[in-house]
Design an enzyme around this catalytic site. Sequence first.
Site, PDB file in Angstrom:
ATOM      1  CG  ASN A 116      -2.335  -0.974   1.018  1.00 44.09           C
ATOM      2  OD1 ASN A 116      -2.423  -1.117  -0.070  1.00 44.09           O
ATOM      3  ND2 ASN A 116      -2.975  -0.963   1.983  1.00 44.09           N
ATOM      4  CE  LYS A 121      15.554 -14.829 -29.098  1.00 39.68           C
ATOM      5  NZ  LYS A 121      14.528 -13.927 -28.235  1.00 39.68           N
ATOM      6  CE  LYS A 152      10.718 -12.466 -27.772  1.00 42.08           C
ATOM      7  NZ  LYS A 152      10.433 -11.660 -26.574  1.00 42.08           N
ATOM      8  CE  LYS A 208      15.286 -18.105 -21.573  1.00 41.57           C
ATOM      9  NZ  LYS A 208      14.544 -17.549 -22.600  1.00 41.57           N
ATOM     10  CG  ASP A 246      12.276 -16.096 -26.171  1.00 41.51           C
ATOM     11  OD1 ASP A 246      12.579 -15.709 -24.866  1.00 41.51           O
ATOM     12  OD2 ASP A 246      12.632 -15.468 -26.982  1.00 41.51           O
ATOM     13  CD  GLU A 247      10.281 -13.585 -22.749  1.00 38.76           C
ATOM     14  OE1 GLU A 247      10.214 -12.665 -23.356  1.00 38.76           O
ATOM     15  OE2 GLU A 247      11.517 -14.535 -23.173  1.00 38.76           O
ATOM     16  CG  HIS A 280      12.576 -15.371 -18.739  1.00 38.70           C
ATOM     17  ND1 HIS A 280      11.998 -14.128 -18.755  1.00 38.70           N
ATOM     18  CD2 HIS A 280      13.230 -15.750 -19.543  1.00 38.70           C
ATOM     19  CE1 HIS A 280      12.499 -13.498 -19.711  1.00 38.70           C
ATOM     20  NE2 HIS A 280      13.433 -14.391 -20.325  1.00 38.70           N
ATOM     21  NE  ARG A 281      16.429  -9.775 -15.554  1.00 38.96           N
ATOM     22  CZ  ARG A 281      16.940  -8.750 -15.369  1.00 38.96           C
ATOM     23  NH1 ARG A 281      17.248  -8.332 -14.087  1.00 38.96           N
ATOM     24  NH2 ARG A 281      17.930  -8.280 -16.270  1.00 38.96           N
ATOM     25  CG  HIS A 307      17.125 -14.337 -17.666  1.00 35.06           C
ATOM     26  ND1 HIS A 307      17.692 -14.653 -19.000  1.00 35.06           N
ATOM     27  CD2 HIS A 307      16.602 -15.623 -17.523  1.00 35.06           C
ATOM     28  CE1 HIS A 307      17.436 -15.638 -19.736  1.00 35.06           C
ATOM     29  NE2 HIS A 307      16.587 -16.641 -18.788  1.00 35.06           N
ATOM     30  CB  SER A 333      19.896 -13.836 -22.142  1.00 32.82           C
ATOM     31  OG  SER A 333      19.107 -13.369 -21.159  1.00 32.82           O
TER      32      SER A 333
END
Length: 458
Positions: free
Chosen positions: A111, A166, A168, A191, A193-194, A287-288, A321, A368
Amino acid sequence: MDQSNRYARLDLKEADLIAGGRHVLCAYVMKPKAGYGYLETAAHFAAESSTGTNVEVSTTDDFTRGVDALVYEIDPEKEIMKIAYPVELFDRNIIDGRAMLCSFLTLTIGNNQGMGDVEYAKMHEFYVPPCYLRLFDGPSMNIADMWRVLGRPVVDGGMVVGTIIKPKLGLRPKPFADACYEFWLGGDFIKNDEPQGNQTFAPLKETIRLVADAMKRAQDETGEAKLFSANITADDHYEMVARGEYILETFGENADHVAFLVDGYVTGPAAITTARRQFPRQFLHYHRAGHGAVTSPQSMRGYTAFVLSKMSRLQGASGIHTGTMGYGKMEGDASDKIMAYMLTDEAAQGPFYHQDWLGMKATTPIISGGMNALRLPGFFDNLGHSNVIQTSGGGAFGHLDGGTAGAKSLRQSCDAWKAGVDLVTYAKSHRELARAFESFPNDADKLYPGWRVALGVN
């Protein structure tokens, strides 16, 4: 209402609070809105973050006052505010008494982010005392477990050569698996891709079957173990578990070669904890994606990427990452290396606090975002070691000779750095690395003037 008489104790010393061992300490950059005093606003911030509101309430008793969050240091000129939160404030599981990160976030960055007297407030670091740190899961796996699968030493095993397939989105299952096979002939780790998951044009079950087969073929061809990080991100706990179980069943004897990727920022702590607890034998790949909305230096609210990384280790991320520290395409600079040290070291100094991790496993930095073979040496010079997972999408598949050559060029770049050999000199006897100079000529011209003459390129 000025609450500084109750929620501010500027006589408290940080060293005493740390020695006492019962407070989480948080450092913020905070600016009050025009017309509000700094200490008054800071005290209101602490009140809203703990036991108070904008008025005194009749239900408050002496015990309640004993768990007030307290402002213990301010520097209005630098806009620094530090608050001590008693550990009793934070929620714990009823099933096992463990800590939950969502409670930490609710109090310290909840808050208070919408208060009317605050122009902006951003958390830049926090300190966790031993009694609270021990209540977090921490990682069950990390890069040492990957090194073991790869047949390397489990200490200083070096860079894991990785990529992101790629484009992605838009690849059907077979082209996706074919790209995996191509990279694995020269590299270690792939990996998702997200956003890759269970799209209608690439059903997860079909894609995973083909990727598992590609891994087997690549391992047979090279005689080397290969690794895959599969995306199990979902809104629903049961969907995440279903994806994970299907993936492990499909990879079969290679199940220990599989990591699970979770988009931890967009799904939140619940998804990370689900993966950590349901699949403790898998590398948990945090992954962020989306984090820049609050962590970017351009954002004056929320928290920093350093804070996000530190939280990920508490939650149990095996790797997260961490950007490219100014050496790739993503936002960041060389000083971001302290983020990596806080993830990997047994004890580390952050921007404000020294944190002892009490034996909690390390979290692995995952590098990355615009990296290629030419940029790696500068990155390693800054970091001081190469014990990272490095994932290059364009840096691998943008190589003129394809993904296999791209993977080999990345490994050769790391080998050159570890040997202390100039990259141009090393490229003279390593074709894939030499071709990386031709593949990324803009980087080559900027970083290695004279490379064309040295390598005989017109």
